[in-house]
Design an enzyme around this catalytic site. Structure first.
Site, short mmCIF file in Angstrom:
data_model
loop_
_atom_site.label_atom_id
_atom_site.label_comp_id
_atom_site.label_asym_id
_atom_site.label_seq_id
_atom_site.Cartn_x
_atom_site.Cartn_y
_atom_site.Cartn_z
N ILE A 1 3.16 -3.70 3.14
CA ILE A 1 2.18 -2.71 2.61
C ILE A 1 1.28 -3.59 1.41
O ILE A 1 -0.21 -3.73 1.79
CB ILE A 1 2.49 -1.33 2.18
CG1 ILE A 1 3.36 -0.48 3.20
CG2 ILE A 1 1.35 -0.64 1.60
CD1 ILE A 1 4.27 0.49 2.45
N ASP B 1 5.56 -9.74 -7.05
CA ASP B 1 6.56 -9.38 -6.14
C ASP B 1 7.86 -10.52 -6.47
O ASP B 1 7.52 -11.40 -7.16
CB ASP B 1 6.18 -9.71 -4.53
CG ASP B 1 6.89 -9.00 -3.67
OD1 ASP B 1 8.12 -8.49 -3.78
OD2 ASP B 1 6.35 -8.26 -2.88
N ASN C 1 15.67 2.68 -3.21
CA ASN C 1 14.35 2.26 -4.05
C ASN C 1 14.21 3.15 -5.52
O ASN C 1 13.32 2.60 -6.27
CB ASN C 1 13.33 3.02 -3.16
CG ASN C 1 12.96 1.98 -1.84
OD1 ASN C 1 13.20 0.88 -1.83
ND2 ASN C 1 11.95 2.72 -0.88
N ILE D 1 3.39 4.44 -4.12
CA ILE D 1 3.50 4.53 -2.54
C ILE D 1 4.93 4.44 -2.28
O ILE D 1 5.45 5.05 -1.03
CB ILE D 1 2.76 3.28 -2.09
CG1 ILE D 1 1.22 3.41 -2.34
CG2 ILE D 1 3.20 3.10 -0.61
CD1 ILE D 1 0.38 2.31 -1.96
N ASN E 1 8.50 4.68 -1.12
CA ASN E 1 9.44 6.19 -0.65
C ASN E 1 10.55 6.30 -1.30
O ASN E 1 11.49 5.31 -1.67
CB ASN E 1 9.13 6.03 0.97
CG ASN E 1 8.02 6.69 1.59
OD1 ASN E 1 7.54 7.76 0.96
ND2 ASN E 1 7.42 6.26 2.47
N ASP F 1 -1.00 11.11 4.82
CA ASP F 1 -0.79 12.48 5.73
C ASP F 1 -2.28 12.98 6.00
O ASP F 1 -2.41 13.49 6.99
CB ASP F 1 -0.06 13.29 4.75
CG ASP F 1 1.35 12.88 4.57
OD1 ASP F 1 1.85 12.05 5.27
OD2 ASP F 1 1.58 13.37 3.35
N ARG G 1 -3.90 10.76 8.72
CA ARG G 1 -3.13 11.18 10.04
C ARG G 1 -3.68 12.68 10.43
O ARG G 1 -4.02 12.52 11.78
CB ARG G 1 -1.52 11.20 10.16
CG ARG G 1 -1.00 9.68 10.10
CD ARG G 1 0.50 9.88 9.71
NE ARG G 1 1.00 8.59 9.94
CZ ARG G 1 2.37 8.39 9.11
NH1 ARG G 1 2.71 8.97 8.55
NH2 ARG G 1 2.47 6.93 9.20
N HIS H 1 5.52 14.74 0.71
CA HIS H 1 5.24 13.65 1.57
C HIS H 1 6.36 12.98 2.47
O HIS H 1 6.56 11.96 2.53
CB HIS H 1 4.65 12.32 0.84
CG HIS H 1 4.33 11.15 1.46
ND1 HIS H 1 3.33 11.10 2.27
CD2 HIS H 1 4.68 9.73 1.28
CE1 HIS H 1 3.13 9.79 2.82
NE2 HIS H 1 4.28 8.87 2.32
N MET I 1 -0.42 3.04 5.89
CA MET I 1 -0.43 3.24 4.62
C MET I 1 -1.03 2.13 3.33
O MET I 1 -1.38 2.75 2.30
CB MET I 1 1.16 2.90 4.24
CG MET I 1 1.75 3.16 2.90
SD MET I 1 1.74 5.10 2.62
CE MET I 1 0.48 5.13 1.55
#
Length: 337
Positions: A13, A34, A99, A122, A124, A155, A158, A184, A238
């Site tokens: 992502i 990162d 996560n 973002i 999850n 969402d 989509r 979500h 995403m």
């Protein structure tokens, strides 16, 4: 000067998201963080002749927090796709266990180095990770509910696309902006097709078609996971969705008015309309609803939409609220243990 930091910038992502941010003319500085591969991503993006400068931040060890702190300093917006993506057979509970720790660690450093930034989560499962950020910021004394956003925009993306696909001769996805409320994941996602431009088309569907459409919005992520066959989850869509919310916030901060987006937020009484919204969702502390954006973040919760839902959507909301309460509790418990 506007600085945006992307945490998890080298991931599936993070890379396309960073590209989109790099192209935004409002952004002056792009900070990429990162734990692997980020120098290469930064070098690649750095060759693009857009206005923003690009800098990469890679920690020297797992314990090193200096790189993250430097990436965050002076950031106006922090976008967080960091974490492990969902793989085939992996539940959102499995995802949470991995996560949650990542999110708490990031939140602690954000609180110290960019406490006034708009934070877009973002990572999850959003229903649980956003409460982790909120609780961690509270501990640090930096929590501002107007500046914390759970990204549920995918969402909406989509929902717009899937109904348009049922009426390809008459519509395009861009014709719609469906309000998707709740949470979500799975059945916590409630697209309100009975309200607004989609009502006309939604009413033409039979009950079976309506159920199939709702299910597809709720479990669209599974569709991508299966199609990628072990090679990942929804990354490109995403990234687009995360950028779409960030872009709206940038516009609002830059003075544009009447910008409304759905986001998973803390229904804190300091936000206009939040207390009224909370009463309508069984006192849920967090909920995704359309919000009016302004220079300071979330200016107002557009809760009135909950009074316009039809009987079928009311039933969907009951299920969503019940499941959501457990997800929220899980995140709060993790952050406060």
């Amino acid at each position: 000067m506007v600085k945006v930091a992307v945490l998890g910038a080298a991931g599936g992502i993070g890379q396309p998201l960073s590209l989109l941010v790099k192209l935004n003319p409002i952004v002056d500085e792009l900070a990429l963080f990162d734990v692997v591969n980020v120098p290469g991503v930064g070098a690649d993006l750095g060759h693009i002749n857009s206005n923003s400068t690009t800098e990469s931040f890679l920690p020297e060890s797992k314990e090193d927090k200096t790189a993250l702190a430097n990436a965050l300093k002076g950031s106006d917006i922090v976008i967080i796709p960091a974490g492990v993506p969902r793989k085939p057979g992996m539940t959102r509970d499995d995802l949470f266990n991995i996560n949650a720790s990542i999110c708490q660690g990031l939140a602690e450093v954000i609180a110290k180095n960019s406490p006034k930034a708009f934070v877009l989560v973002i990572s999850n499962p959003v229903n649980s990770t956003v409460p982790i950020f909120a609780e961690t910021f509270k501990k640090a004394g930096t929590f501002d509910p107007k500046r914390l956003f759970g990204v549920t925009t995918l969402d909406i993306v989509r929902a717009n696309t899937f109904i348009s696909q049922l009426f390809p001769k008459e519509t395009k996805p861009g014709d719609f902006n469906v309000n998707v409320v709740g949470g979500h994941s799975g059945e916590t996602i409630v697209p309100l097709y009975s309200i607004g431009r989609t009502k006309k088309y939604y009413d033409e569907l039979n009950e079976e078609q309506k159920k199939a459409l709702i299910h597809r919005v709720q479990f669209g992520g599974d569709e991508v996971v299966q199609a990628k066959n072990g090679a990942g989850s929804a990354t490109l869509s995403m990234a687009y969705a995360g950028y779409k919310l960030a872009e709206s916030i940038l516009k609002a901060v830059n003075g544009e008015s009447n910008i409304v987006e759905c986001t998973f937020l803390n229904l804190d009484s300091s936000i206009k309309g939040a207390s009224e919204a909370k009463k309508l969702v069984n006192n849920s502390e967090f909920f995704s609803l359309p919000v009016l954006l302004g220079k300071n973040g979330i200016e107002e919760v557009k809760y009135e939409i909950l009074n316009e839902v039809n009987s079928d959507e009311k039933k969907l909301l009951e299920v969503a609220i019940d499941q959501l309460s457990k997800n929220i509790e899980k995140g709060v418990a993790f952050a406060t243990k």
